[in-house]
Design an enzyme around this catalytic site. Structure first.
Site, short mmCIF file in Angstrom:
data_model
loop_
_atom_site.label_atom_id
_atom_site.label_comp_id
_atom_site.label_asym_id
_atom_site.label_seq_id
_atom_site.Cartn_x
_atom_site.Cartn_y
_atom_site.Cartn_z
N SER A 189 12.37 -2.77 -6.44
CA SER A 189 12.61 -1.81 -7.52
C SER A 189 12.31 -2.42 -8.87
CB SER A 189 14.06 -1.32 -7.50
OG SER A 189 14.28 -0.49 -8.62
N GLY A 190 11.89 -1.58 -9.77
CA GLY A 190 11.67 -2.03 -11.15
C GLY A 190 10.37 -1.54 -11.72
N LYS A 220 17.21 0.41 -0.53
CA LYS A 220 16.27 0.78 -1.61
C LYS A 220 16.24 2.31 -1.76
CE LYS A 220 13.02 0.69 -4.74
NZ LYS A 220 12.13 1.77 -4.70
N VAL A 231 0.86 -1.20 0.00
CA VAL A 231 0.00 0.00 0.00
C VAL A 231 0.89 1.24 0.00
CG1 VAL A 231 -1.86 -1.22 1.18
CG2 VAL A 231 -0.24 0.15 2.52
N HIS A 265 19.38 3.27 -3.43
CA HIS A 265 19.24 2.91 -4.85
C HIS A 265 18.50 4.02 -5.59
CE1 HIS A 265 16.49 1.57 -8.00
NE2 HIS A 265 17.40 0.69 -8.37
N ASN A 266 17.39 4.46 -5.01
CA ASN A 266 16.62 5.54 -5.66
C ASN A 266 17.43 6.83 -5.72
OD1 ASN A 266 14.64 3.59 -5.54
ND2 ASN A 266 13.02 5.05 -5.10
N GLU A 297 19.69 6.52 -8.47
CA GLU A 297 18.87 6.68 -9.69
C GLU A 297 18.67 8.18 -10.00
OE1 GLU A 297 15.22 4.27 -9.44
OE2 GLU A 297 14.17 6.03 -10.17
P1 NDP Z 1 0.05 3.51 -4.34
O1 NDP Z 1 1.26 3.98 -3.66
O2 NDP Z 1 -0.60 4.37 -5.34
O3 NDP Z 1 -1.03 3.10 -3.21
C1 NDP Z 1 -2.32 2.66 -3.54
C2 NDP Z 1 -2.68 1.42 -2.75
O4 NDP Z 1 -2.62 1.70 -1.33
C3 NDP Z 1 -4.10 0.98 -3.03
O5 NDP Z 1 -4.15 -0.43 -3.00
C4 NDP Z 1 -4.87 1.59 -1.86
O6 NDP Z 1 -6.08 0.95 -1.58
C5 NDP Z 1 -3.89 1.36 -0.75
N1 NDP Z 1 -4.13 2.20 0.42
C6 NDP Z 1 -3.92 3.51 0.55
N2 NDP Z 1 -4.24 3.93 1.80
C7 NDP Z 1 -4.68 2.83 2.47
C8 NDP Z 1 -5.14 2.60 3.79
N3 NDP Z 1 -5.21 3.59 4.68
N4 NDP Z 1 -5.50 1.35 4.15
C9 NDP Z 1 -5.41 0.34 3.24
N5 NDP Z 1 -4.97 0.49 1.97
C10 NDP Z 1 -4.60 1.72 1.60
O7 NDP Z 1 0.32 2.06 -5.03
P2 NDP Z 1 1.54 1.56 -5.91
O8 NDP Z 1 1.14 0.20 -6.36
O9 NDP Z 1 1.99 2.55 -6.92
O10 NDP Z 1 2.75 1.44 -4.87
C11 NDP Z 1 2.69 0.61 -3.72
C12 NDP Z 1 3.98 0.80 -2.94
O11 NDP Z 1 5.07 0.40 -3.77
C13 NDP Z 1 4.28 2.24 -2.54
O12 NDP Z 1 4.95 2.26 -1.31
C14 NDP Z 1 5.19 2.74 -3.62
O13 NDP Z 1 6.01 3.82 -3.20
C15 NDP Z 1 6.00 1.48 -3.88
N6 NDP Z 1 6.62 1.41 -5.20
C16 NDP Z 1 5.98 1.86 -6.31
C17 NDP Z 1 6.59 1.80 -7.56
C18 NDP Z 1 5.87 2.24 -8.77
O14 NDP Z 1 6.49 2.22 -9.85
N7 NDP Z 1 4.61 2.64 -8.68
C19 NDP Z 1 7.94 1.25 -7.71
C20 NDP Z 1 8.49 0.74 -6.51
C21 NDP Z 1 7.85 0.84 -5.30
P3 NDP Z 1 -7.45 1.43 -2.30
O15 NDP Z 1 -7.44 0.79 -3.65
O16 NDP Z 1 -8.51 0.94 -1.42
O17 NDP Z 1 -7.40 2.94 -2.37
#
Ligand code: NDP
Length: 474
Positions: free
Chosen positions: A128-129, A182, A74, A185-186, A189
């Site tokens: 990462s990726g 991580k 999340v 790494h960023n 990047e």
């Molecule tokens: P987001 O960071 O956009 O988060 C959205 C997700 O979080 C949804 O599933 C949402 O649920 C959930 N969420 C938000 N608040 C809550 C809460 N209070 N309780 C429960 N669920 C919650 O998703 P990403 O997939 O982009 O990223 C996930 C993680 O991975 C983050 O930490 C991000 O920084 C990391 N990351 C992302 C990358 C990328 O390229 N996007 C790359 C590497 C790491 P709902 O659908 O119900 O809103």
């Protein structure tokens, strides 16, 4: 039999990670706060493997084999704590939570300690990726108690990218070690991208090349020592034509770089540790300056600079060499920062392991990482990459070109904060004696802060406002 592992949080990263797990034959339970994402995953990809959809946390937890292995994907920050809080009453001693998001390492340290009090294991795993990596094989940096990692290792190593038969996933160290590396790494990047942007700027404004021409230059560079994912995609972006205007897309994209914070965290940690990480920090500042578009637009009409001009000689090759040398410095600094953090927190992070797992899956994957791995194989205690024979020779071979590029940039008024600061770091690092003696003298004069001498042991102070005599301050 239940699911071997569960993923909660099915936005782009969680969804793709769950699919990757399922495609590797592991039964996986999936859950998301809002049901729609879970339904979509099952509807569109349910046939890719053994998924168990769960529409409440209770259902989710009940679907898992013990010890339960739960990946949280999340949004970083408070949402991670909220999910942990909701999960906690449903778990049993020995269960394992893996946070795969971009959490701050201090949060991870706190969560490891708090959950340990409930006999719940917590793994902070940097992944990462991007979305492609999550689906096809990311680079995974797990940290936390070793006994928490071991039961999830088979899944994580199976879904990670593989390079020469080696998974891009390895245990990094206790508590926040995984999320720290991580973050670093960023940060690296950020530096890599800033250096590439400076090279592009120079090729545009000092060599007079167009975006498609520069795309071809990057394609060629990608066949040499600079070969990397970022150089490859730079060529792609520069070669792309905008649908609506017919111009190169890069020429119509607004020049304001955004940031999510991991570069800033890296720079903040470097400042706290006292490690000179100039390339990453300059990259963060360059993004901040880029974001001040209105002020820059105003200033561009007020502040004079040198007349535009053209660089002579083999300038394109010189920029390539300057980019490579600056990149070596950026990585040397990044690895030095990780070593310093590892010492500070007692993590025993192995730099050679990082170089190995960053060779595939992640954004900074590059041929170059093999060189770094070789350097740490030669000397696991290497204190600075610049001191390795290969990198010493590479930078020495590039330095004339590097100096010429920085000189040209200054003469033409093209800002190259990362190229220039990397060169200043190199020159500062290779000097046995620098000007800090004067700083110590000044500090002693205005604040009686004392100094040490080159010729005698002890701490001294000069009576500046009296008779100028030196006294011992031991
Ligand atoms: P987001 O960071 O956009 O988060 C959205 C997700 O979080 C949804 O599933 C949402 O649920 C959930 N969420 C938000 N608040 C809550 C809460 N209070 N309780 C429960 N669920 C919650 O998703 P990403 O997939 O982009 O990223 C996930 C993680 O991975 C983050 O930490 C991000 O920084 C990391 N990351 C992302 C990358 C990328 O390229 N996007 C790359 C590497 C790491 P709902 O659908 O119900 O809103």
């Amino acid at each position: 039999m239940g699911s071997q592992i569960g993923v909660t949080g099915l936005a782009v990263m969680g969804q793709n990670l769950a699919r990757n797990i399922a495609r590797h034959g592991f039964p996986v339970a999936v859950h998301n706060r809002s049901e729609s994402r879970t339904k979509q995953l099952i509807e569109h990809h349910g046939d890719e493997g053994d998924f168990t959809p769960a529409y409440s946390l209770e259902e989710f937890v009940a679907a898992l084999d013990r010890p339960r292995r739960i990946i949280i994907m999340v949004k970083a920050g408070a949402p991670v704590d909220a999910v942990i809080k909701d999960l906690l009453p449903l778990l049993d001693a020995g269960d394992i939570i893996i946070d795969g998001g971009n959490s701050h390492y201090e949060d991870t340290r706190r969560r490891v300690a708090e959950l340990a009090e409930h006999d719940i294991h917590f793994v902070g795993a940097g992944i990462s990726g991007g979305e492609e990596g999550a689906l096809h094989g990311p680079s995974i940096m797990p940290g936390g108690p070793r006994e928490a990692y071991d039961p999830v290792e088979p899944v994580l190593t199976a879904i990670a990218a593989q390079v020469d038969g080696t998974p891009c996933c390895a245990y990094i160290g206790p508590d926040g070690a995984g999320h720290y590396v991580k973050m670093a790494h960023n940060g690296i990047e950020y530096a890599d991208m800033q250096l590439i942007a400076e090279a592009y700027d120079l090729l545009t404004h000092a060599a007079g090349l167009s975006a498609p021409e520069i795309a071809r230059v990057f394609e060629q560079w990608n066949e040499g020592d600079l070969e990397s994912f970022l150089i490859e995609i730079t060529a792609k972006v520069l070669a792309h034509t905008d649908d609506t205007t017919g111009e190169p897309l890069v020429d119509v994209i607004l020049d304001e770089a955004e940031q999510k914070g991991t570069g800033r965290w890296t720079a903040q940690s470097a400042l706290e540790l006292g490690v000179p990480v100039t390339a990453i920090t300059e990259a963060v500042f360059a993004r901040a300056l880029s974001a001040r578009k209105d002020e820059r637009t105003k200033a561009s009409k007020i502040l004079p600079g040198p007349p535009a001009g053209q660089a002579g000689g083999d300038f394109v090759d010189a920029v390539r060499d300057a980019l490579y040398a600056s990149k070596v410095v950026a990585y040397a600094q990044g690895f030095e920062q990780i070593r310093a953090a590892s010492n500070e927190y007692g993590w025993d992070v192995q730099p050679g392991t990082l170089a190995t797992i960053w060779r595939g899956g992640c954004i900074i994957r590059a041929r170059f990482l093999n060189r770094i791995k070789d350097a740490y194989d030669r000397d696991p205690e290497l204190s600075n990459l610049l001191l390795d024979d290969y990198f010493r020779d590479a930078v020495a071979g590039a330095q004339d070109a590097w100096r010429k590029v920085v000189r040209t940039a200054i003469e033409l008024g093209v800002p190259t904060p990362a190229f220039s600061s990397a060169l200043a770091y190199y020159d500062g690092f290779r000097r046995e004696r620098g000007p800090a003696s004067l700083i110590q003298g000044l500090r002693d004069l205005f604040g009686a802060h004392t100094y040490r001498r080159t010729d005698r042991e002890g701490v001294f102070h000069t009576l500046w406002s009296e008779d100028g005599r030196e006294v011992s301050a031991d």
